[in-house]
Scaffold this active site. Structure first.
Site, PDB file in Angstrom:
ATOM      1  N   THR A 246       0.848  -1.189   0.000  1.00 17.58           N
ATOM      2  CA  THR A 246       0.000   0.000   0.000  1.00 17.58           C
ATOM      3  C   THR A 246       0.881   1.236   0.000  1.00 17.58           C
ATOM      4  O   THR A 246       1.795   1.345   0.823  1.00 17.58           O
ATOM      5  CB  THR A 246      -0.902  -0.041   1.249  1.00 17.58           C
ATOM      6  OG1 THR A 246      -1.827  -1.119   1.069  1.00 17.58           O
ATOM      7  CG2 THR A 246      -1.651   1.259   1.459  1.00 17.58           C
TER       8      THR A 246
ATOM      9  N   GLN B  64      -3.559  -7.060  -6.411  1.00 18.32           N
ATOM     10  CA  GLN B  64      -4.005  -7.598  -5.121  1.00 18.32           C
ATOM     11  C   GLN B  64      -5.365  -7.008  -4.753  1.00 18.32           C
ATOM     12  O   GLN B  64      -5.520  -5.788  -4.628  1.00 18.32           O
ATOM     13  CB  GLN B  64      -3.013  -7.296  -3.995  1.00 18.32           C
ATOM     14  CG  GLN B  64      -3.433  -8.072  -2.728  1.00 18.32           C
ATOM     15  CD  GLN B  64      -2.624  -7.752  -1.488  1.00 18.32           C
ATOM     16  OE1 GLN B  64      -2.527  -6.597  -1.096  1.00 18.32           O
ATOM     17  NE2 GLN B  64      -2.068  -8.780  -0.872  1.00 18.32           N
TER      18      GLN B  64
ATOM     19  N   HIS C 248      -6.235 -10.978  -1.162  1.00 18.39           N
ATOM     20  CA  HIS C 248      -5.569 -10.656   0.110  1.00 18.39           C
ATOM     21  C   HIS C 248      -6.381 -11.288   1.240  1.00 18.39           C
ATOM     22  O   HIS C 248      -7.402 -10.752   1.660  1.00 18.39           O
ATOM     23  CB  HIS C 248      -5.504  -9.141   0.269  1.00 18.39           C
ATOM     24  CG  HIS C 248      -4.556  -8.678   1.329  1.00 18.39           C
ATOM     25  ND1 HIS C 248      -3.961  -9.532   2.234  1.00 18.39           N
ATOM     26  CD2 HIS C 248      -4.083  -7.432   1.624  1.00 18.39           C
ATOM     27  CE1 HIS C 248      -3.172  -8.825   3.036  1.00 18.39           C
ATOM     28  NE2 HIS C 248      -3.231  -7.561   2.693  1.00 18.39           N
TER      29      HIS C 248
ATOM     30  N   ASN D 274      -3.226 -10.376   6.926  1.00 20.27           N
ATOM     31  CA  ASN D 274      -3.073  -9.076   7.593  1.00 20.27           C
ATOM     32  C   ASN D 274      -4.337  -8.483   8.209  1.00 20.27           C
ATOM     33  O   ASN D 274      -4.432  -7.274   8.421  1.00 20.27           O
ATOM     34  CB  ASN D 274      -2.444  -8.050   6.620  1.00 20.27           C
ATOM     35  CG  ASN D 274      -1.057  -8.480   6.172  1.00 20.27           C
ATOM     36  OD1 ASN D 274      -0.567  -9.522   6.599  1.00 20.27           O
ATOM     37  ND2 ASN D 274      -0.416  -7.701   5.327  1.00 20.27           N
TER      38      ASN D 274
ATOM     39  N   TYR E 194      -7.497  -8.200   7.056  1.00 22.81           N
ATOM     40  CA  TYR E 194      -8.547  -7.571   6.242  1.00 22.81           C
ATOM     41  C   TYR E 194      -9.709  -8.541   6.052  1.00 22.81           C
ATOM     42  O   TYR E 194      -9.732  -9.601   6.658  1.00 22.81           O
ATOM     43  CB  TYR E 194      -7.946  -7.017   4.936  1.00 22.81           C
ATOM     44  CG  TYR E 194      -6.858  -6.022   5.277  1.00 22.81           C
ATOM     45  CD1 TYR E 194      -7.185  -4.836   5.936  1.00 22.81           C
ATOM     46  CD2 TYR E 194      -5.519  -6.306   5.075  1.00 22.81           C
ATOM     47  CE1 TYR E 194      -6.198  -3.938   6.342  1.00 22.81           C
ATOM     48  CE2 TYR E 194      -4.531  -5.417   5.474  1.00 22.81           C
ATOM     49  CZ  TYR E 194      -4.879  -4.236   6.115  1.00 22.81           C
ATOM     50  OH  TYR E 194      -3.915  -3.367   6.537  1.00 22.81           O
TER      51      TYR E 194
ATOM     52  N   ASN F  54      -3.832  -5.961  13.068  1.00 22.72           N
ATOM     53  CA  ASN F  54      -5.280  -5.714  13.104  1.00 22.72           C
ATOM     54  C   ASN F  54      -6.027  -6.706  14.006  1.00 22.72           C
ATOM     55  O   ASN F  54      -7.112  -7.196  13.663  1.00 22.72           O
ATOM     56  CB  ASN F  54      -5.868  -5.713  11.693  1.00 22.72           C
ATOM     57  CG  ASN F  54      -5.362  -4.530  10.880  1.00 22.72           C
ATOM     58  OD1 ASN F  54      -5.301  -3.416  11.397  1.00 22.72           O
ATOM     59  ND2 ASN F  54      -4.980  -4.754   9.637  1.00 22.72           N
TER      60      ASN F  54
ATOM     61  N   TYR G 247       3.458   6.309   2.947  1.00 21.69           N
ATOM     62  CA  TYR G 247       2.035   6.506   2.618  1.00 21.69           C
ATOM     63  C   TYR G 247       1.697   7.957   2.279  1.00 21.69           C
ATOM     64  O   TYR G 247       0.532   8.339   2.281  1.00 21.69           O
ATOM     65  CB  TYR G 247       1.164   6.050   3.804  1.00 21.69           C
ATOM     66  CG  TYR G 247       1.485   4.653   4.275  1.00 21.69           C
ATOM     67  CD1 TYR G 247       1.198   3.548   3.482  1.00 21.69           C
ATOM     68  CD2 TYR G 247       2.104   4.429   5.517  1.00 21.69           C
ATOM     69  CE1 TYR G 247       1.499   2.257   3.909  1.00 21.69           C
ATOM     70  CE2 TYR G 247       2.416   3.139   5.947  1.00 21.69           C
ATOM     71  CZ  TYR G 247       2.112   2.070   5.137  1.00 21.69           C
ATOM     72  OH  TYR G 247       2.416   0.790   5.550  1.00 21.69           O
TER      73      TYR G 247
HETATM   74  C1  FMN Z   1       4.659   0.212   3.069  1.00 18.70           C
HETATM   75  C2  FMN Z   1       4.105  -1.194   3.151  1.00 18.70           C
HETATM   76  C3  FMN Z   1       2.826  -1.445   2.682  1.00 18.70           C
HETATM   77  C4  FMN Z   1       2.304  -2.758   2.690  1.00 18.70           C
HETATM   78  N1  FMN Z   1       1.069  -2.983   2.144  1.00 18.70           N
HETATM   79  C5  FMN Z   1       0.644  -4.262   1.968  1.00 18.70           C
HETATM   80  C6  FMN Z   1      -0.524  -4.535   1.198  1.00 18.70           C
HETATM   81  O1  FMN Z   1      -1.198  -3.649   0.623  1.00 18.70           O
HETATM   82  N2  FMN Z   1      -0.878  -5.846   1.062  1.00 18.70           N
HETATM   83  C7  FMN Z   1      -0.184  -6.856   1.647  1.00 18.70           C
HETATM   84  O2  FMN Z   1      -0.554  -8.022   1.492  1.00 18.70           O
HETATM   85  N3  FMN Z   1       0.929  -6.618   2.388  1.00 18.70           N
HETATM   86  C8  FMN Z   1       1.366  -5.362   2.523  1.00 18.70           C
HETATM   87  N4  FMN Z   1       2.562  -5.122   3.186  1.00 18.70           N
HETATM   88  C9  FMN Z   1       3.349  -6.270   3.690  1.00 18.70           C
HETATM   89  C10 FMN Z   1       4.427  -6.664   2.682  1.00 18.70           C
HETATM   90  O3  FMN Z   1       3.850  -7.207   1.489  1.00 18.70           O
HETATM   91  C11 FMN Z   1       5.419  -7.703   3.226  1.00 18.70           C
HETATM   92  O4  FMN Z   1       4.791  -8.930   3.361  1.00 18.70           O
HETATM   93  C12 FMN Z   1       6.069  -7.313   4.536  1.00 18.70           C
HETATM   94  O5  FMN Z   1       6.552  -5.984   4.451  1.00 18.70           O
HETATM   95  C13 FMN Z   1       7.244  -8.203   4.894  1.00 18.70           C
HETATM   96  O6  FMN Z   1       8.151  -8.301   3.809  1.00 18.70           O
HETATM   97  P1  FMN Z   1       9.592  -7.571   3.831  1.00 18.70           P
HETATM   98  O7  FMN Z   1      10.287  -8.068   5.052  1.00 18.70           O
HETATM   99  O8  FMN Z   1      10.243  -8.059   2.556  1.00 18.70           O
HETATM  100  O9  FMN Z   1       9.363  -6.103   3.847  1.00 18.70           O
HETATM  101  C14 FMN Z   1       3.082  -3.817   3.220  1.00 18.70           C
HETATM  102  C15 FMN Z   1       4.357  -3.549   3.718  1.00 18.70           C
HETATM  103  C16 FMN Z   1       4.880  -2.273   3.679  1.00 18.70           C
HETATM  104  C17 FMN Z   1       6.278  -2.030   4.158  1.00 18.70           C
END
Ligand code: FMN
Length: 361
Positions: A23, A96, A173, A176, A178, A233, A343
């Site tokens: 996001t 997604q 999705h 997390n 939702y 959440n 964001y």
């Molecule tokens: C800025 C940001 C926004 C995210 N938005 C989403 C999202 O919209 N949908 C989702 O499934 N996960 C979202 N995540 C989770 C990431 O997809 C990811 O699973 C999580 O950051 C862990 O991976 P990483 O260690 O490689 O960052 C978001 C993570 C970050 C940092």
């Protein structure tokens, strides 16, 4: 291995690196994608597969400020800018679908939209709004059978629009906290009807959404993301979570979905998904398996070598490194992500992360 090609059902991927869904809240006009978003995704088109930021199939699911939707023709046109830009650079991209359910505030929703969830319990914690800053989450209405049928239909319709907009597929999705996980999770779903009350009841919404979207666009174009043991959440583990998700994976496998994507939040402090559970989900799902959460190049290579997964998703590393594939190929150092601009509207911290050649010059 990470840099080797992979065939995932209908998709030929140039490498096994997935850009994880993130996001970014840049859909500033009426939750509609725009040229800036197309530029951001095109910069990252070297990924084997891009999964877009969470995108709502319904006005009711736009819980966060400035997130995109995909339920009207302007949004189809906006997303077409993105898919064309990514495909022009040889990339692959899936949308997604994220319905935020009770993780919302009415100030973020368009006029007429409703706050819904499996149960009437308010999500603990706060939600950022442009108008009033941080606010407690809004109170949801427990969905009726008609609400549930309508929401499933919205997912299917949005999946059709995704194909019209040029996407290679969608990702549901179901992680997390939702809407789909709100049904899956026994700490959130307090229903005693056929949509809750038992492992099969709690799995039902996820499976019906998977079935409806698969029917709409073909199962080989529908992936799904799960995050058991996540705490985001107000979810968290519950009795028999392993068995419930195991049964879910078996049924998702029977549908012939594009892939199963499992996110382990332990890198950011949540309890880990037990290794045995990950292995069990991988065995239960006969198809491509993606792991996400806290990977770097070395740990991703190890996971692929040990056959824990077929593909590895990177989020924060991709956010900050548009040329992540090249950096991994060259062993180049990575830019650090700037959480202050995750964001915020506009190009800062979005399309201005330097690439290696720019760093060197
Ligand atoms: C800025 C940001 C926004 C995210 N938005 C989403 C999202 O919209 N949908 C989702 O499934 N996960 C979202 N995540 C989770 C990431 O997809 C990811 O699973 C999580 O950051 C862990 O991976 P990483 O260690 O490689 O960052 C978001 C993570 C970050 C940092």
């Amino acid at each position: 291995m990470l840099l080797e090609p992979f065939v995932a059902r209908s998709l030929r991927l140039a490498n096994r690196i997935v850009m994880a869904p993130m996001t970014r809240s840049r859909a500033v006009q009426s939750n509609t994608p725009n040229a800036l978003m197309a530029e951001y995704y095109a910069q990252r088109a070297d990924a084997g597969l891009i999964v877009t930021e969470g995108t709502s199939p319904s006005p009711n699911g736009l819980g966060y400020a400035r997130i995109p939707g995909l339920y009207n023709s302007a949004q189809v046109r906006g997303w077409r800018l993105v898919t064309d830009a990514v495909h022009a650079r040889g990339g692959r991209i899936v949308l997604q679908l994220m319905h935020t359910g009770r993780v919302t505030h009415v100030a973020n929703l368009p006029a007429g939209a409703q706050v819904v969830g499996p149960s009437a319990a308010v999500c603990p914690g706060q939600m950022y709004t442009d108008a009033h800053g941080l606010q407690p989450h809004s109170a949801p209405r427990a969905m009726t059978d008609a609400d549930i049928a309508h929401a499933i239909d919205e997912y299917a319709q949005s999946a059709r629009l995704a194909i019209e907009a040029g996407f290679d597929g969608i990702e549901l999705h179901a992680a997390n906290g939702y809407l789909i996980e709100q049904f899956l999770n026994a700490n959130v779903n307090q229903r005693s009807d056929a949509w809750g009350g038992s492992p099969a009841g709690r799995n039902r919404f996820a499976l019906e959404v998977a079935r409806a979207t698969a029917q709409a666009i073909g199962a080989e174009r529908v992936g799904i993301r799960l995050s058991p043991y996540g705490v985001f959440n107000a979810t968290g583990a519950f009795a028999d979570v392993d068995a419930q998700y195991g049964a879910l994976a078996v049924e998702l496998s029977a549908l012939g979905l594009l892939y199963l994507h499992v996110l382990d939040h332990s890198a950011t402090g949540a309890p880990p998904v037990p290794a045995a559970m990950k292995a069990g989900l991988r065995r239960a799902f006969d198809g491509p398996f993606i792991l996400a959460g806290g990977f770097d190049f070395a740990s991703a290579e190890t996971a692929l070598r040990e056959k824990q997964a077929d593909l590895i998703a990177f989020a924060r590393a991709y956010l900050a490194n548009p040329d992540l594939v090249q950096r991994m190929r060259d062993g180049a150092p990575l830019n650090s992500p700037d959480p202050a601009t995750f964001y915020t509207p506009g190009p800062k911290g979005y399309t201005d992360y330097p690439v290696v050649s720019a760093v060197a010059s």
